[in-house]
Scaffold this motif. Structure first.
Motif, short mmCIF file in Angstrom:
data_model
loop_
_atom_site.label_atom_id
_atom_site.label_comp_id
_atom_site.label_asym_id
_atom_site.label_seq_id
_atom_site.Cartn_x
_atom_site.Cartn_y
_atom_site.Cartn_z
N ARG A 114 3.16 12.98 2.46
CA ARG A 114 3.23 14.13 3.35
C ARG A 114 3.08 13.58 4.77
O ARG A 114 2.40 12.58 4.96
N PHE A 115 3.73 14.23 5.75
CA PHE A 115 3.47 13.82 7.12
C PHE A 115 3.18 15.02 8.00
O PHE A 115 3.63 16.12 7.74
N SER A 116 2.33 14.76 8.99
CA SER A 116 1.86 15.80 9.91
C SER A 116 2.01 15.30 11.34
O SER A 116 2.05 14.11 11.59
N LEU A 117 2.07 16.25 12.25
CA LEU A 117 2.10 15.94 13.68
C LEU A 117 0.82 16.41 14.33
O LEU A 117 0.26 17.44 13.94
N ILE A 118 0.40 15.68 15.35
CA ILE A 118 -0.71 16.14 16.19
C ILE A 118 -0.35 15.87 17.65
O ILE A 118 0.20 14.83 17.98
N HIS A 119 -0.66 16.87 18.47
CA HIS A 119 -0.58 16.69 19.92
C HIS A 119 -1.92 17.14 20.49
O HIS A 119 -2.45 18.18 20.10
N VAL A 120 -2.45 16.33 21.39
CA VAL A 120 -3.74 16.64 22.00
C VAL A 120 -3.53 16.97 23.47
O VAL A 120 -2.96 16.18 24.22
N VAL A 121 -3.98 18.15 23.86
CA VAL A 121 -3.95 18.56 25.27
C VAL A 121 -5.27 18.10 25.89
O VAL A 121 -6.34 18.49 25.44
N GLU A 122 -5.15 17.25 26.89
CA GLU A 122 -6.36 16.75 27.55
C GLU A 122 -6.87 17.75 28.58
O GLU A 122 -6.07 18.41 29.26
N MET A 125 0.85 -1.18 0.00
CA MET A 125 0.00 0.00 0.00
C MET A 125 0.89 1.24 0.00
O MET A 125 1.88 1.30 0.70
N THR A 126 0.50 2.22 -0.78
CA THR A 126 1.21 3.48 -0.81
C THR A 126 0.41 4.51 -0.02
O THR A 126 -0.76 4.71 -0.27
N TYR A 127 1.09 5.13 0.93
CA TYR A 127 0.44 6.14 1.76
C TYR A 127 0.65 7.52 1.15
O TYR A 127 1.70 7.80 0.58
N GLN A 128 -0.35 8.37 1.31
CA GLN A 128 -0.29 9.73 0.81
C GLN A 128 -0.09 10.76 1.91
O GLN A 128 0.55 11.78 1.71
N HIS A 129 -0.70 10.50 3.08
CA HIS A 129 -0.62 11.45 4.20
C HIS A 129 -0.54 10.67 5.51
O HIS A 129 -1.46 9.95 5.86
N ILE A 130 0.55 10.86 6.22
CA ILE A 130 0.82 10.15 7.47
C ILE A 130 0.67 11.14 8.63
O ILE A 130 1.28 12.20 8.62
N LEU A 131 -0.14 10.76 9.61
CA LEU A 131 -0.36 11.58 10.79
C LEU A 131 0.36 10.94 11.97
O LEU A 131 0.13 9.77 12.29
N VAL A 132 1.25 11.69 12.61
CA VAL A 132 2.03 11.18 13.74
C VAL A 132 1.50 11.80 15.02
O VAL A 132 1.55 13.03 15.19
#
Length: 148
Positions: free
Chosen positions: A33-41, A1-8
């Motif tokens: 493309r890759f992106s970062l996400i951080h969630v503040v609880e 599988m080829t990924y287009q957008h990776i979320l870290v």
């Protein structure tokens, strides 16, 4: 599988550097493309939701500090565009799944401590990502720190 957008999904500790690095190498290998996400609880969640005081000032400070740390992490990865760094507030699984669907991500990458036993296999956040994820989920093993 080829990924287009990776979320870290990152927790902004130094342990997430290898996770981001693995995702970045994968993104480069497949041209994604890759992106970062951080969630503040919400702080109230840490206290069972029944807190007899106003935590809004502390919560704002926590959110602002998380934003500064997220920017510092992003600066370590020159191929990462600042528009691909997401800081949000809420329950991690829900927010990560929401953003993955909204951004049309086809892979979510999380760190895993790889503890023993099925319940501890991925850790609570990594395990949560599997349930109801809108795309594939990759758990990157985080090396355990050895104490002498």
């Amino acid at each position: 599988m080829t990924y287009q957008h990776i979320l870290v999904a990152v927790d902004l500790t130094d342990e997430c550097d290898p996770v981001i690095g693995s995702a970045q190498r994968l993104a480069e290998a497949v041209g994604a493309r890759f992106s970062l996400i951080h969630v503040v609880e919400p702080m109230a969640m840490a206290f069972g939701g029944d807190v007899p005081m106003d935590l809004s000032t502390l919560q704002k400070q926590q959110y602002d500090q998380a934003g500064e740390r997220l920017n510092a992490f992003a600066a370590r990865y020159p191929t990462l565009d600042v528009k691909d760094c997401h800081l949000t507030y809420g329950q991690p699984r829900q927010e990560i799944h929401r953003l993955a669907a909204e951004q049309k991500c086809d892979l979510i990458v999380v760190g895993s401590h790889g503890r023993h036993g099925l319940a501890l296999l991925l850790g609570s956040t990594a395990n949560d990502m599997l349930h109801g994820a809108p795309c594939d989920v990759l758990a990157v093993k985080i090396a355990s720190k050895k104490t002498s």
